[in-house]
Design a protein around this motif. Structure first.
Motif, PDB file in Angstrom:
ATOM      1  N   PRO A 441       0.820  -1.219   0.000  1.00 22.90           N
ATOM      2  CA  PRO A 441       0.000   0.000   0.000  1.00 22.90           C
ATOM      3  C   PRO A 441       0.852   1.267   0.000  1.00 22.90           C
ATOM      4  O   PRO A 441       2.021   1.256   0.395  1.00 22.90           O
ATOM      5  N   TYR A 442       0.214   2.343  -0.449  1.00 22.18           N
ATOM      6  CA  TYR A 442       0.903   3.628  -0.536  1.00 22.18           C
ATOM      7  C   TYR A 442       1.151   4.219   0.852  1.00 22.18           C
ATOM      8  O   TYR A 442       0.260   4.250   1.702  1.00 22.18           O
ATOM      9  N   THR A 443       2.346   4.703   1.060  1.00 24.99           N
ATOM     10  CA  THR A 443       2.614   5.527   2.244  1.00 24.99           C
ATOM     11  C   THR A 443       2.063   6.925   1.979  1.00 24.99           C
ATOM     12  O   THR A 443       1.656   7.255   0.852  1.00 24.99           O
ATOM     13  N   ASP A 444       2.058   7.770   3.019  1.00 25.33           N
ATOM     14  CA  ASP A 444       1.566   9.138   2.847  1.00 25.33           C
ATOM     15  C   ASP A 444       2.398   9.897   1.817  1.00 25.33           C
ATOM     16  O   ASP A 444       1.857  10.718   1.054  1.00 25.33           O
ATOM     17  N   SER A 445       3.692   9.622   1.766  1.00 22.72           N
ATOM     18  CA  SER A 445       4.547  10.304   0.781  1.00 22.72           C
ATOM     19  C   SER A 445       4.165   9.905  -0.636  1.00 22.72           C
ATOM     20  O   SER A 445       4.116  10.750  -1.550  1.00 22.72           O
ATOM     21  N   LYS A 446       3.867   8.608  -0.840  1.00 23.50           N
ATOM     22  CA  LYS A 446       3.451   8.160  -2.168  1.00 23.50           C
ATOM     23  C   LYS A 446       2.059   8.690  -2.523  1.00 23.50           C
ATOM     24  O   LYS A 446       1.776   8.950  -3.699  1.00 23.50           O
ATOM     25  N   LEU A 447       1.217   8.848  -1.511  1.00 20.66           N
ATOM     26  CA  LEU A 447      -0.102   9.427  -1.778  1.00 20.66           C
ATOM     27  C   LEU A 447       0.028  10.879  -2.218  1.00 20.66           C
ATOM     28  O   LEU A 447      -0.735  11.342  -3.082  1.00 20.66           O
ATOM     29  N   VAL A 448       1.004  11.592  -1.649  1.00 25.69           N
ATOM     30  CA  VAL A 448       1.265  12.975  -2.069  1.00 25.69           C
ATOM     31  C   VAL A 448       1.652  13.003  -3.537  1.00 25.69           C
ATOM     32  O   VAL A 448       1.159  13.836  -4.323  1.00 25.69           O
ATOM     33  N   GLU A 449       2.516  12.062  -3.955  1.00 21.94           N
ATOM     34  CA  GLU A 449       2.941  12.001  -5.357  1.00 21.94           C
ATOM     35  C   GLU A 449       1.775  11.651  -6.272  1.00 21.94           C
ATOM     36  O   GLU A 449       1.626  12.223  -7.361  1.00 21.94           O
TER      37      GLU A 449
END
Length: 481
Positions: A441-449
Protein backbone atom coordinates in the motif's frame (compact mmCIF):
# COMPACT_ATOMS: atom_id res chain seq x y z
CA UNK A 1 -13.04 54.88 51.31
CA UNK A 2 -16.00 54.79 48.97
CA UNK A 3 -15.65 55.98 45.40
CA UNK A 4 -18.34 56.74 42.89
CA UNK A 5 -17.72 56.59 39.18
CA UNK A 6 -19.60 56.40 35.90
CA UNK A 7 -18.98 53.71 33.31
CA UNK A 8 -20.35 53.40 29.81
CA UNK A 9 -20.95 49.99 28.33
CA UNK A 10 -22.54 48.71 25.13
CA UNK A 11 -24.48 45.45 25.33
CA UNK A 12 -26.82 43.59 23.05
CA UNK A 13 -29.76 41.55 24.28
CA UNK A 14 -32.07 39.38 22.23
CA UNK A 15 -35.78 39.90 22.61
CA UNK A 16 -38.01 36.92 23.49
CA UNK A 17 -39.29 36.93 19.91
CA UNK A 18 -35.78 36.69 18.48
CA UNK A 19 -34.90 33.86 20.85
CA UNK A 20 -38.08 32.04 19.90
CA UNK A 21 -37.24 32.42 16.21
CA UNK A 22 -33.70 31.07 16.70
CA UNK A 23 -35.06 28.04 18.51
CA UNK A 24 -37.56 27.34 15.73
CA UNK A 25 -34.96 27.71 12.97
CA UNK A 26 -32.65 25.08 14.40
CA UNK A 27 -35.44 22.50 14.82
CA UNK A 28 -35.63 19.78 12.14
CA UNK A 29 -38.99 19.02 10.55
CA UNK A 30 -40.22 16.38 12.98
CA UNK A 31 -39.29 18.37 16.08
CA UNK A 32 -40.83 21.49 14.49
CA UNK A 33 -44.13 19.66 13.92
CA UNK A 34 -44.08 18.50 17.54
CA UNK A 35 -43.39 22.08 18.71
CA UNK A 36 -46.43 23.33 16.78
CA UNK A 37 -48.57 20.58 18.27
CA UNK A 38 -47.38 21.48 21.76
CA UNK A 39 -48.02 25.20 21.21
CA UNK A 40 -51.55 24.49 19.97
CA UNK A 41 -52.22 22.46 23.11
CA UNK A 42 -50.79 25.04 25.52
CA UNK A 43 -52.13 28.26 23.99
CA UNK A 44 -55.93 28.37 23.59
CA UNK A 45 -55.62 31.65 21.64
CA UNK A 46 -53.88 29.78 18.82
CA UNK A 47 -55.96 27.68 16.45
CA UNK A 48 -55.20 25.52 13.43
CA UNK A 49 -57.07 25.26 10.16
CA UNK A 50 -58.17 27.84 7.66
CA UNK A 51 -59.62 30.96 9.17
CA UNK A 52 -63.10 32.01 8.12
CA UNK A 53 -63.05 35.22 6.12
CA UNK A 54 -64.98 37.72 8.12
CA UNK A 55 -64.67 41.17 9.56
CA UNK A 56 -61.53 40.08 11.43
CA UNK A 57 -58.99 42.63 10.40
CA UNK A 58 -59.84 44.75 13.44
CA UNK A 59 -57.77 42.45 15.64
CA UNK A 60 -54.49 44.36 15.29
CA UNK A 61 -56.21 47.67 15.95
CA UNK A 62 -57.98 46.29 19.01
CA UNK A 63 -54.72 44.98 20.39
CA UNK A 64 -53.03 48.32 19.84
CA UNK A 65 -55.87 50.32 21.42
CA UNK A 66 -56.19 48.13 24.51
CA UNK A 67 -53.03 49.57 26.04
CA UNK A 68 -55.08 52.71 26.75
CA UNK A 69 -57.67 50.68 28.67
CA UNK A 70 -55.54 48.33 30.78
CA UNK A 71 -54.64 50.06 34.04
CA UNK A 72 -52.33 47.31 35.31
CA UNK A 73 -48.78 47.56 34.04
CA UNK A 74 -47.07 44.35 32.95
CA UNK A 75 -43.95 43.20 31.15
CA UNK A 76 -44.20 40.50 28.52
CA UNK A 77 -40.79 39.18 29.62
CA UNK A 78 -42.41 38.02 32.85
CA UNK A 79 -44.61 35.46 31.15
CA UNK A 80 -42.49 34.48 28.17
CA UNK A 81 -39.73 32.09 29.22
CA UNK A 82 -36.86 32.12 26.77
CA UNK A 83 -34.73 29.68 28.78
CA UNK A 84 -36.96 26.64 28.77
CA UNK A 85 -36.19 24.14 26.04
CA UNK A 86 -38.87 21.44 26.06
CA UNK A 87 -37.94 17.87 25.24
CA UNK A 88 -39.43 17.16 21.86
CA UNK A 89 -40.64 13.75 20.89
CA UNK A 90 -39.81 12.84 17.32
CA UNK A 91 -42.25 10.88 15.24
CA UNK A 92 -42.65 10.04 11.60
CA UNK A 93 -45.64 11.28 9.65
CA UNK A 94 -45.18 11.00 5.91
CA UNK A 95 -48.81 11.14 4.89
CA UNK A 96 -50.55 13.87 2.95
CA UNK A 97 -53.31 15.95 4.47
CA UNK A 98 -55.96 13.71 2.86
CA UNK A 99 -54.56 10.46 4.25
CA UNK A 100 -55.08 8.93 7.64
CA UNK A 101 -52.27 9.46 10.09
CA UNK A 102 -51.47 5.80 10.56
CA UNK A 103 -48.53 5.00 12.78
CA UNK A 104 -46.69 1.73 12.45
CA UNK A 105 -45.63 0.40 15.85
CA UNK A 106 -42.15 -0.95 16.33
CA UNK A 107 -41.70 -4.46 17.65
CA UNK A 108 -40.05 -4.33 21.02
CA UNK A 109 -38.16 -7.59 20.54
CA UNK A 110 -35.96 -9.18 23.20
CA UNK A 111 -33.09 -7.22 24.67
CA UNK A 112 -29.51 -8.47 24.52
CA UNK A 113 -29.42 -9.04 28.28
CA UNK A 114 -32.75 -10.92 28.30
CA UNK A 115 -31.33 -13.11 25.55
CA UNK A 116 -28.30 -13.96 27.71
CA UNK A 117 -30.31 -14.53 30.89
CA UNK A 118 -32.67 -16.91 29.12
CA UNK A 119 -29.63 -19.01 28.20
CA UNK A 120 -27.90 -18.99 31.58
CA UNK A 121 -30.87 -20.64 33.24
CA UNK A 122 -30.45 -23.70 31.00
CA UNK A 123 -27.25 -24.59 32.92
CA UNK A 124 -27.29 -26.47 36.20
CA UNK A 125 -26.29 -23.80 38.69
CA UNK A 126 -26.97 -23.46 42.38
CA UNK A 127 -28.61 -20.31 43.77
CA UNK A 128 -25.32 -18.58 44.50
CA UNK A 129 -23.92 -19.32 41.04
CA UNK A 130 -27.10 -17.99 39.42
CA UNK A 131 -26.70 -14.73 41.33
CA UNK A 132 -23.09 -14.45 40.19
CA UNK A 133 -24.07 -15.25 36.58
CA UNK A 134 -26.86 -12.64 36.57
CA UNK A 135 -24.45 -10.05 37.99
CA UNK A 136 -21.82 -10.88 35.37
CA UNK A 137 -24.40 -10.58 32.59
CA UNK A 138 -25.41 -7.20 33.99
CA UNK A 139 -21.76 -6.13 33.78
CA UNK A 140 -21.57 -6.85 30.03
CA UNK A 141 -21.48 -3.70 27.88
CA UNK A 142 -23.24 -3.16 24.56
CA UNK A 143 -20.24 -4.53 22.65
CA UNK A 144 -20.40 -7.79 24.61
CA UNK A 145 -17.37 -7.31 26.88
CA UNK A 146 -16.89 -7.44 30.67
CA UNK A 147 -14.22 -4.77 31.02
CA UNK A 148 -14.20 -4.68 34.83
CA UNK A 149 -11.60 -6.35 37.01
CA UNK A 150 -12.67 -9.54 38.78
CA UNK A 151 -11.70 -8.00 42.12
CA UNK A 152 -14.11 -5.10 41.54
CA UNK A 153 -16.90 -7.52 40.65
CA UNK A 154 -16.26 -9.50 43.85
CA UNK A 155 -16.43 -6.28 45.90
CA UNK A 156 -19.71 -5.25 44.25
CA UNK A 157 -21.22 -8.68 44.86
CA UNK A 158 -20.35 -8.33 48.54
CA UNK A 159 -21.63 -4.76 48.78
CA UNK A 160 -24.81 -4.91 46.66
CA UNK A 161 -25.83 -8.57 46.89
CA UNK A 162 -24.42 -9.39 50.34
CA UNK A 163 -22.70 -12.27 48.62
CA UNK A 164 -19.13 -13.10 49.57
CA UNK A 165 -17.50 -15.37 46.97
CA UNK A 166 -14.01 -16.40 46.05
CA UNK A 167 -12.20 -15.34 42.89
CA UNK A 168 -12.04 -18.97 41.72
CA UNK A 169 -15.82 -19.31 41.88
CA UNK A 170 -16.42 -16.09 39.95
CA UNK A 171 -13.96 -17.19 37.26
CA UNK A 172 -15.68 -20.58 37.05
CA UNK A 173 -19.08 -18.94 36.50
CA UNK A 174 -17.49 -16.50 34.03
CA UNK A 175 -16.37 -19.46 31.91
CA UNK A 176 -20.02 -20.57 31.77
CA UNK A 177 -21.13 -17.06 30.74
CA UNK A 178 -18.54 -17.14 27.97
CA UNK A 179 -20.22 -20.26 26.58
CA UNK A 180 -23.38 -18.27 25.80
CA UNK A 181 -24.39 -17.05 22.37
CA UNK A 182 -23.31 -14.95 20.54
CA UNK A 183 -19.83 -16.46 20.66
CA UNK A 184 -17.22 -14.25 22.28
CA UNK A 185 -19.56 -12.59 24.79
CA UNK A 186 -18.16 -12.01 28.27
CA UNK A 187 -14.54 -11.56 27.19
CA UNK A 188 -12.39 -8.93 28.91
CA UNK A 189 -10.71 -7.69 25.70
CA UNK A 190 -10.53 -8.23 21.94
CA UNK A 191 -7.82 -10.89 22.19
CA UNK A 192 -9.88 -13.10 24.52
CA UNK A 193 -13.05 -12.46 22.48
CA UNK A 194 -11.42 -13.72 19.27
CA UNK A 195 -9.87 -16.74 20.98
CA UNK A 196 -13.23 -17.77 22.47
CA UNK A 197 -14.80 -17.66 19.01
CA UNK A 198 -11.98 -19.67 17.43
CA UNK A 199 -12.27 -22.38 20.08
CA UNK A 200 -15.96 -22.76 19.15
CA UNK A 201 -14.98 -23.63 15.56
CA UNK A 202 -14.29 -27.20 14.37
CA UNK A 203 -10.66 -27.94 15.11
CA UNK A 204 -8.30 -27.93 12.11
CA UNK A 205 -4.80 -26.79 11.22
CA UNK A 206 -5.77 -23.22 10.27
CA UNK A 207 -7.76 -22.72 13.47
CA UNK A 208 -4.87 -24.03 15.59
CA UNK A 209 -2.42 -21.63 13.94
CA UNK A 210 -4.86 -18.73 14.37
CA UNK A 211 -5.26 -19.48 18.11
CA UNK A 212 -1.48 -19.80 18.48
CA UNK A 213 -0.96 -16.41 16.79
CA UNK A 214 -3.52 -14.67 19.00
CA UNK A 215 -2.28 -16.23 22.23
CA UNK A 216 1.43 -15.72 21.64
CA UNK A 217 1.81 -12.88 19.13
CA UNK A 218 -1.33 -10.72 19.31
CA UNK A 219 0.68 -7.49 19.16
CA UNK A 220 2.46 -8.61 15.96
CA UNK A 221 -0.87 -9.60 14.42
CA UNK A 222 -2.62 -6.32 15.31
CA UNK A 223 0.26 -4.34 13.78
CA UNK A 224 0.33 -6.62 10.72
CA UNK A 225 3.97 -7.59 11.06
CA UNK A 226 3.48 -10.53 8.71
CA UNK A 227 7.16 -11.22 8.09
CA UNK A 228 7.81 -11.49 11.82
CA UNK A 229 4.83 -13.83 12.20
CA UNK A 230 6.08 -16.11 9.43
CA UNK A 231 9.51 -16.24 11.01
CA UNK A 232 8.23 -16.80 14.58
CA UNK A 233 5.82 -19.62 13.72
CA UNK A 234 7.74 -20.95 10.69
CA UNK A 235 4.78 -20.48 8.35
CA UNK A 236 4.49 -20.19 4.61
CA UNK A 237 2.55 -17.37 2.97
CA UNK A 238 -0.39 -19.71 2.31
CA UNK A 239 -0.52 -20.97 5.90
CA UNK A 240 -0.38 -17.48 7.37
CA UNK A 241 -3.01 -16.22 4.93
CA UNK A 242 -5.37 -19.10 5.80
CA UNK A 243 -4.95 -18.47 9.54
CA UNK A 244 -5.56 -14.74 9.16
CA UNK A 245 -8.71 -15.41 7.12
CA UNK A 246 -10.02 -17.44 10.05
CA UNK A 247 -9.49 -14.45 12.35
CA UNK A 248 -10.88 -11.88 9.91
CA UNK A 249 -14.22 -13.70 9.76
CA UNK A 250 -14.74 -13.37 13.53
CA UNK A 251 -16.96 -10.76 15.19
CA UNK A 252 -15.01 -8.18 17.26
CA UNK A 253 -18.23 -6.88 18.89
CA UNK A 254 -20.55 -9.84 19.53
CA UNK A 255 -22.96 -7.81 21.64
CA UNK A 256 -23.48 -5.03 19.12
CA UNK A 257 -24.44 -7.46 16.37
CA UNK A 258 -27.34 -8.79 18.45
CA UNK A 259 -28.59 -5.65 20.15
CA UNK A 260 -28.75 -3.68 16.89
CA UNK A 261 -31.40 -6.06 15.55
CA UNK A 262 -33.91 -5.02 18.21
CA UNK A 263 -33.49 -1.29 17.55
CA UNK A 264 -35.82 0.52 15.15
CA UNK A 265 -34.12 2.03 12.15
CA UNK A 266 -33.90 5.80 12.39
CA UNK A 267 -35.51 7.43 9.38
CA UNK A 268 -34.57 10.89 8.22
CA UNK A 269 -37.37 13.21 7.18
CA UNK A 270 -35.97 15.75 4.71
CA UNK A 271 -36.70 19.40 5.36
CA UNK A 272 -36.28 20.38 1.68
CA UNK A 273 -36.82 18.70 -1.67
CA UNK A 274 -34.91 19.55 -4.84
CA UNK A 275 -36.15 18.21 -8.17
CA UNK A 276 -35.02 18.76 -11.76
CA UNK A 277 -37.72 19.89 -14.20
CA UNK A 278 -36.83 20.91 -17.75
CA UNK A 279 -33.16 21.31 -16.78
CA UNK A 280 -34.12 23.69 -13.99
CA UNK A 281 -33.93 23.14 -10.24
CA UNK A 282 -37.11 23.30 -8.21
CA UNK A 283 -36.91 23.78 -4.42
CA UNK A 284 -39.77 23.03 -2.01
CA UNK A 285 -39.94 23.24 1.77
CA UNK A 286 -41.40 20.24 3.58
CA UNK A 287 -44.42 21.73 5.30
CA UNK A 288 -46.99 19.02 4.57
CA UNK A 289 -47.71 18.40 8.25
CA UNK A 290 -47.60 22.05 9.36
CA UNK A 291 -51.22 23.27 9.71
CA UNK A 292 -52.48 26.75 8.92
CA UNK A 293 -52.67 28.73 12.14
CA UNK A 294 -54.54 31.83 13.15
CA UNK A 295 -55.61 33.80 16.21
CA UNK A 296 -58.68 32.46 17.99
CA UNK A 297 -61.79 34.48 17.15
CA UNK A 298 -63.29 33.67 20.56
CA UNK A 299 -60.29 35.07 22.41
CA UNK A 300 -60.35 38.21 20.28
CA UNK A 301 -64.04 38.72 21.03
CA UNK A 302 -63.37 38.21 24.74
CA UNK A 303 -60.71 40.91 24.58
CA UNK A 304 -63.17 43.28 22.93
CA UNK A 305 -65.86 42.58 25.53
CA UNK A 306 -63.49 43.24 28.42
CA UNK A 307 -62.34 46.41 26.70
CA UNK A 308 -65.89 47.71 26.34
CA UNK A 309 -66.57 47.14 30.04
CA UNK A 310 -65.80 50.48 31.70
CA UNK A 311 -65.69 49.20 35.29
CA UNK A 312 -63.19 46.42 35.81
CA UNK A 313 -62.93 44.31 38.90
CA UNK A 314 -59.66 42.78 40.06
CA UNK A 315 -60.62 39.39 38.57
CA UNK A 316 -61.56 41.00 35.26
CA UNK A 317 -58.17 42.71 35.10
CA UNK A 318 -56.46 39.36 35.70
CA UNK A 319 -58.55 37.78 32.95
CA UNK A 320 -57.74 40.66 30.62
CA UNK A 321 -54.02 40.25 31.32
CA UNK A 322 -54.23 36.49 30.68
CA UNK A 323 -56.02 37.02 27.35
CA UNK A 324 -53.49 39.66 26.34
CA UNK A 325 -50.62 37.29 27.12
CA UNK A 326 -52.09 34.43 25.10
CA UNK A 327 -52.95 36.61 22.13
CA UNK A 328 -49.48 38.16 22.03
CA UNK A 329 -47.86 34.75 22.38
CA UNK A 330 -49.98 33.35 19.54
CA UNK A 331 -49.23 36.33 17.29
CA UNK A 332 -45.49 36.07 17.96
CA UNK A 333 -45.52 32.34 17.29
CA UNK A 334 -47.28 32.76 13.93
CA UNK A 335 -44.84 35.52 12.93
CA UNK A 336 -41.89 33.34 13.99
CA UNK A 337 -43.12 30.47 11.82
CA UNK A 338 -43.38 32.76 8.81
CA UNK A 339 -39.88 34.12 9.43
CA UNK A 340 -38.57 30.57 9.87
CA UNK A 341 -39.98 29.52 6.51
CA UNK A 342 -38.54 32.59 4.79
CA UNK A 343 -35.13 32.03 6.40
CA UNK A 344 -35.02 28.35 5.42
CA UNK A 345 -36.10 29.01 1.84
CA UNK A 346 -33.67 31.88 1.30
CA UNK A 347 -30.75 29.93 2.82
CA UNK A 348 -31.40 26.74 0.84
CA UNK A 349 -32.05 28.71 -2.36
CA UNK A 350 -28.64 30.36 -2.03
CA UNK A 351 -26.95 26.98 -1.43
CA UNK A 352 -28.78 25.54 -4.44
CA UNK A 353 -27.61 28.40 -6.66
CA UNK A 354 -23.99 28.03 -5.56
CA UNK A 355 -24.01 24.25 -6.01
CA UNK A 356 -26.19 24.30 -9.13
CA UNK A 357 -23.83 22.12 -11.19
CA UNK A 358 -23.79 19.43 -8.54
CA UNK A 359 -27.58 19.31 -8.18
CA UNK A 360 -27.97 19.03 -11.95
CA UNK A 361 -25.38 16.28 -12.43
CA UNK A 362 -24.88 14.57 -9.07
CA UNK A 363 -21.12 14.53 -9.73
CA UNK A 364 -19.19 15.19 -6.52
CA UNK A 365 -16.42 16.82 -8.56
CA UNK A 366 -18.83 19.66 -9.33
CA UNK A 367 -19.18 20.63 -5.68
CA UNK A 368 -17.80 24.13 -5.30
CA UNK A 369 -15.91 25.36 -2.24
CA UNK A 370 -18.43 27.01 0.07
CA UNK A 371 -18.29 28.19 3.67
CA UNK A 372 -20.97 29.60 5.96
CA UNK A 373 -19.75 33.14 5.39
CA UNK A 374 -20.36 32.87 1.62
CA UNK A 375 -24.04 32.07 2.13
CA UNK A 376 -24.50 34.55 4.98
CA UNK A 377 -23.17 37.44 2.88
CA UNK A 378 -25.39 36.58 -0.10
CA UNK A 379 -28.63 36.43 1.90
CA UNK A 380 -27.59 39.21 4.33
CA UNK A 381 -27.98 37.11 7.45
CA UNK A 382 -25.77 36.23 10.38
CA UNK A 383 -23.40 33.26 10.09
CA UNK A 384 -24.95 31.68 13.19
CA UNK A 385 -28.35 31.64 11.47
CA UNK A 386 -26.93 29.84 8.43
CA UNK A 387 -25.16 27.43 10.76
CA UNK A 388 -28.44 26.57 12.50
CA UNK A 389 -29.99 25.72 9.15
CA UNK A 390 -27.03 23.72 7.86
CA UNK A 391 -26.31 21.62 10.95
CA UNK A 392 -29.77 20.15 11.49
CA UNK A 393 -31.54 20.06 8.13
CA UNK A 394 -31.63 17.51 5.31
CA UNK A 395 -32.45 17.93 1.65
CA UNK A 396 -33.96 15.25 -0.58
CA UNK A 397 -32.18 15.32 -3.95
CA UNK A 398 -32.35 13.02 -6.99
CA UNK A 399 -29.13 11.48 -5.62
CA UNK A 400 -30.33 10.75 -2.09
CA UNK A 401 -31.08 12.55 1.16
CA UNK A 402 -28.09 14.66 2.23
CA UNK A 403 -27.27 16.70 5.32
CA UNK A 404 -26.96 20.32 4.23
CA UNK A 405 -23.74 20.70 6.22
CA UNK A 406 -22.08 18.24 3.82
CA UNK A 407 -22.28 20.80 0.99
CA UNK A 408 -19.89 23.09 2.83
CA UNK A 409 -16.16 22.68 2.34
CA UNK A 410 -13.04 24.78 2.20
CA UNK A 411 -11.12 25.52 -0.99
CA UNK A 412 -7.65 24.65 -2.21
CA UNK A 413 -5.71 25.53 -5.33
CA UNK A 414 -4.97 22.90 -7.96
CA UNK A 415 -1.96 23.01 -10.27
CA UNK A 416 -3.91 25.26 -12.66
CA UNK A 417 -4.61 27.83 -9.95
CA UNK A 418 -8.33 27.04 -9.80
CA UNK A 419 -10.20 26.74 -6.51
CA UNK A 420 -11.35 23.19 -5.84
CA UNK A 421 -13.31 21.76 -2.94
CA UNK A 422 -11.43 19.81 -0.29
CA UNK A 423 -14.25 17.29 -0.51
CA UNK A 424 -13.27 16.58 -4.12
CA UNK A 425 -9.67 15.94 -3.01
CA UNK A 426 -10.88 13.56 -0.29
CA UNK A 427 -12.90 11.59 -2.84
CA UNK A 428 -9.87 11.30 -5.13
CA UNK A 429 -7.71 10.23 -2.17
CA UNK A 430 -10.26 7.56 -1.27
CA UNK A 431 -10.25 6.26 -4.86
CA UNK A 432 -6.44 6.10 -4.94
CA UNK A 433 -6.36 4.06 -1.72
CA UNK A 434 -9.20 1.78 -2.88
CA UNK A 435 -7.27 0.91 -6.03
CA UNK A 436 -3.80 0.54 -4.50
CA UNK A 437 -1.88 -2.72 -4.31
CA UNK A 438 -2.88 -4.07 -0.90
CA UNK A 439 0.32 -6.10 -0.66
CA UNK A 440 2.30 -2.87 -1.03
CA UNK A 441 0.00 0.00 0.00
CA UNK A 442 0.90 3.63 -0.54
CA UNK A 443 2.61 5.53 2.24
CA UNK A 444 1.57 9.14 2.85
CA UNK A 445 4.55 10.30 0.78
CA UNK A 446 3.45 8.16 -2.17
CA UNK A 447 -0.10 9.43 -1.78
CA UNK A 448 1.26 12.97 -2.07
CA UNK A 449 2.94 12.00 -5.36
CA UNK A 450 -0.22 10.32 -6.66
CA UNK A 451 -2.33 13.39 -5.89
CA UNK A 452 0.27 15.65 -7.48
CA UNK A 453 0.10 13.61 -10.68
CA UNK A 454 -3.66 14.22 -10.74
CA UNK A 455 -3.14 17.98 -10.36
CA UNK A 456 -3.50 18.44 -6.61
CA UNK A 457 -0.21 19.56 -5.03
CA UNK A 458 -0.79 19.29 -1.27
CA UNK A 459 1.52 18.68 1.69
CA UNK A 460 2.05 15.30 3.32
CA UNK A 461 0.61 16.46 6.65
CA UNK A 462 -2.56 17.51 4.79
CA UNK A 463 -2.81 14.06 3.23
CA UNK A 464 -2.43 12.51 6.68
CA UNK A 465 -5.20 14.77 8.01
CA UNK A 466 -7.59 13.87 5.18
CA UNK A 467 -6.77 10.17 5.62
CA UNK A 468 -7.66 10.38 9.29
CA UNK A 469 -10.90 12.22 8.49
CA UNK A 470 -11.80 9.40 6.09
CA UNK A 471 -10.97 6.88 8.84
CA UNK A 472 -8.28 5.22 6.73
CA UNK A 473 -5.39 3.62 8.65
CA UNK A 474 -1.70 4.05 7.83
CA UNK A 475 -0.10 1.98 5.05
CA UNK A 476 1.23 -0.70 7.39
CA UNK A 477 -2.25 -1.46 8.72
CA UNK A 478 -3.73 -1.57 5.21
CA UNK A 479 -1.33 -4.27 4.12
CA UNK A 480 -2.75 -7.64 3.08
CA UNK A 481 -1.11 -10.94 2.19
Amino acid sequence: MLKQQLSQKLSQKLSPQQIQLMKLIQLPTLAFEQKIKQELEENPALESGKEEEDNFEDMDNSQDDEHEVIETEFDVDEYLSDDEIPSYKTYSNNYSADDDDNKVPYASGKSFFDHLKSQIHTFRLDEEEEQIADFLIGSIDQAGYIRRDIEDIIDDLDFTQSLYVTKEKVLRVLKIVQRLDPAGVGAKDLKECLIIQLKRKPENKDVKIAIDILENAFDMFSKKHYEKLKHKFKLSDEELKAAIEQIEHLNPKPGASYSSRSKPVDQVTPDFTIRIKNDELELTLNSRNVPHMHISRDYNNMLKSYKENALKTKDQKKALLFIKQKLDSAKWFIDAIKQRQNTLISTMSCIMDIQREYFLTGDGRNLKPMILKDVAEKIDMDISTVSRVANSKYVDTPYGTILIKDFFSESMKNDKGDDVSTREIKNILQNIIDNEDKQNPYTDSKLVEALKEKGYPIARRTVAKYREVLDIPVARLRKEL
